[in-house]
Design an enzyme around this catalytic site. Structure first.
Site, short mmCIF file in Angstrom:
data_model
loop_
_atom_site.label_atom_id
_atom_site.label_comp_id
_atom_site.label_asym_id
_atom_site.label_seq_id
_atom_site.Cartn_x
_atom_site.Cartn_y
_atom_site.Cartn_z
N LYS A 168 31.70 33.26 38.18
CA LYS A 168 31.03 34.43 38.02
C LYS A 168 29.67 34.12 37.05
O LYS A 168 29.93 33.33 36.16
CB LYS A 168 31.69 35.53 37.26
CG LYS A 168 30.99 37.05 37.23
CD LYS A 168 31.85 38.04 36.48
CE LYS A 168 31.53 39.39 36.58
NZ LYS A 168 32.47 40.61 35.78
N SER A 187 32.68 44.47 38.54
CA SER A 187 31.53 43.84 38.45
C SER A 187 31.45 42.30 39.00
O SER A 187 30.61 41.45 39.10
CB SER A 187 30.94 43.66 36.98
OG SER A 187 31.97 42.96 36.11
N SER A 197 37.10 45.14 36.38
CA SER A 197 36.15 44.50 37.28
C SER A 197 36.61 43.08 37.78
O SER A 197 35.83 42.48 38.68
CB SER A 197 34.78 43.98 36.16
OG SER A 197 33.92 44.94 35.95
#
Lengths: 430, 430
Positions: free
Chosen positions: A76, A145, A169
């Site tokens: 990420k 996210s 997330s």
């Protein structure tokens, strides 16, 4: 014929081990998959095929480095990488190149993992979305996210990816995109070199396509010996079915998936009972919002001081204004209340092996502006307990629906073992 | 006549507020002090007088920014700063310049603080010492790992500095150098942008010369309203005198300081009783060493992979070899045991307002190679409870001896208020 990119991590590792697959072939296959699908999915903020192939060739020439030798992974884009830019989902960090790899990335590389690229994150792992689309339908959100990580793993681009969870997330994107997502016990994986959102909640998590793969990746990231998951029987397993105080927010289809899941487990011999969150859980969601409201704007002090104009309006208006509103005593009281919830839940686990609860409120929402409601994820995140979502079902819109299992604090391995046993049972039709 | 650098932060802030002192004069005075003393003390890894004066002039021309408007501070060199190199006490990071300020630094600047420079840290906040000497005697250690911060504040170079504590790295240097050191409740101050050592213990702490100054700095760093500390009476205060299981390791002089402290407080009306750490505290020190032994080598994975030759032999041989030795179950069990200690201590605080315990094992040790035994600091660090050390005494070698107060989890303000009331009582002679 199965293409290498279709292999689970465990399968690919076995083939690499036995010499029937080399790392370069696997990596090249994943690159082909990404090239074929990326225009539709937009999972990657930075994608480095040449770098990945070069890592692959080096690994093919050397001895086995560790448990994930040769297996591609994505990180990420709020996680520091020394060989790739790290953008935190914000134009402020365009071209930002950290000095070193975050420990979670460095440990993966040490174990032989191949860093394929950086996956799209919402802005600072908050709510303002990135470009990624749901791999099952580009008109729908992948969740957030950790949008790119969930989409990339579900879409067979890489067998592994890192995400982070502050509310929902990790679990939510996995549920929306249709892969396995694992949110460990808080603090288990180092969050050093990961952009801070809410320090009291931020948890690094993992994506893969099977529970065994999660266990493999986890061993590498913790630099511990990888062992096969212990076998657990469903018969006699004490399962707490927790609809939570947010049950009304779940779609009918999602409610049915969970009710069916409880029935399937019961038929397989589990002892399923209802668990109602009460006592210290009154006003639970607001306590968590208070903590994020206090911590998040302070974590972004540098950005607010120097780059206010580059923050999204959504961030400025919904999340950074909270700072003035939340006083310190209220924040401390919320932290104390959440600690009481942790204790309450620990006591309940004396009578239950695992909690069964929704992974999300339903299928992925239409449109890309809203990454979905994290309400079903906060139970595990804010109580610091391990959680896993399994891609067991498909909803009326043809999008994945997951089932979440939550276990006692620090009993991550038990949750993974139970998830492995429950996955085939939960995936049965009817 | 009092030079500006001699003023406490609270005094300087009042003068700046009333217009009787401008920021540039204060900063220039601190610069003069540093220039006069730095050759003997070597507190600074990076010192930026021009930058500080420039900040000062900007502040003099603008409105009041916040609670610490115009007050100089130093940041331990494992804390990221965008305007100064950040070296982590290691040659690996020579010239390293982070993209942004750590939140604790950014919040201090937002409140009007003047960043004077980076203070010397031991290597990665572990045991291999930096160059700093004890300001009272250059042949003696300043303590560590926040060596430069403790020395700089005690030597009147700056009114404030940041340190970090994983074992005893804030409290011990403060005790050895003779200033006030405050180790907050774990997690109270964000550790984002601070080099990770042991994530389960790392705590950002503060140095100042008075308890009021600590309260002022703390409000700025948390971005909360600064209020005067509430008045506490010693009379009736329930004090637990805790010699800990390490009492034998304290010097005779240090033991006497603590016994006298208990007597002084008793004579002032406090109810002093003995507290023995037992039950879950069996083997406490080893549990903490297990946690650090597991987490610290993993936190340094990038450095071990790419720069092994630049790590000190001390680090490699004493602290990085532990990784293989500590298995995961032992690590998890140690974490659980420490959680039980937290609960045990919380229960004890039902009957006690504060714990009285040594700040260090004695005066600062002779020589610069050993920064001293942290055994008296681990009670507060590993139980996540707030602690403060007060420079109350001088030992037979003419070096400071401190007294430490430890309070309940998240009751930091109460500990500061009690410390303020106790400081004059404890500082009385005889």
């Amino acid at each position: 014929m199965t293409e290498p990119f279709e292999l689970s991590a465990t399968e690919a590792a076995a083939k690499i081990d036995s010499g029937t697959l080399n790392v370069e072939t696997l990596v090249a296959s994943c690159i082909d998959r990404i090239n074929a699908r990326e225009d539709a999915v937009l999972a990657w903020k930075h994608f480095d095929p040449e770098g990945a192939l070069s890592q692959a060739r080096t690994l093919d020439q050397g001895p086995k480095r560790g448990a994930i030798h040769g297996l591609p992974f994505g990180a990420k884009d709020i996680i520091d990488t020394s060989t790739m830019p790290t953008g935190h989902g914000s134009p402020i960090y365009e071209g930002n190149r950290p000095a070193i790899d975050a420990p979670c990335v460095a440990l993966s590389l040490q174990s032989g993992g191949v860093l394929m690229g950086k996956t799209v994150s919402t802005e600072f792992a908050s709510r303002h979305p990135g470009a990624t689309r749901n791999p099952h339908n580009p008109a729908h959100s992948p969740g957030g996210s950790s949008s790119g990580s969930g989409a990339a793993v579900a879409d067979l681009m890489v067998p592994f990816a890192f995400g982070t969870q502050t509310g929902g997330s990790v679990i939510r994107p996995a549920a929306f995109c249709g892969c396995v997502g694992y949110k460990p016990t808080y603090g288990l994986i180092s969050a050093a070199g990961v952009k801070e959102n809410t320090r009291s909640f931020d948890t690094v998590g993992l994506y893969a396509r099977t529970v065994d793969d999660i266990a493999l990746f986890r061993a590498a990231v913790l630099a511990i010996e990888h062992k096969a998951l212990p076998e657990r029987r469903i018969k006699g397993l004490r399962i707490a079915f927790c609809r939570t105080m947010f049950w009304d927010r779940a779609s009918e289809a999602n409610q049915k998936v969970l009710e069916d899941a409880a029935d399937k487990l019961r038929r397989a011999g589990a002892i399923v009972s209802d668990l109602t969150l009460e006592g210290p859980f009154d006003d639970y969601e607001n306590h968590g919002k208070t903590v994020t409201g206090f911590e998040f704007p302070r974590a972004l002090t540098f950005e607010r001081t120097h780059h206010m104009e580059k923050l999204s309006d959504e961030l400025k208006e919904k999340f950074l204004k909270a700072e003035e509103a939340i006083d310190f005593d209220k924040y401390q009281s919320a932290l104390n209340q959440l600690a009481a919830c942790r204790q309450w839940l620990a006591d309940k686990f004396a009578d239950h092996d695992v909690i069964l609860t929704p992974s999300a409120a339903g299928e992925a929402p239409e449109g890309l502006s809203y990454t979905g409601d994290p309400c079903f994820n906060i139970l595990a995140t804010w109580t610091y307990t391990p959680a896993i979502t399994l891609p067991t079902n498909t909803g009326p819109n043809g999008l994945p629906i997951g089932v979440q299992l939550v276990g006692p604090h620090r009993c991550d391995l038990a949750v993974l073992a139970i998830a492995k046993a429950a996955f085939p049972v939960l995936s049965e039709n009817g």
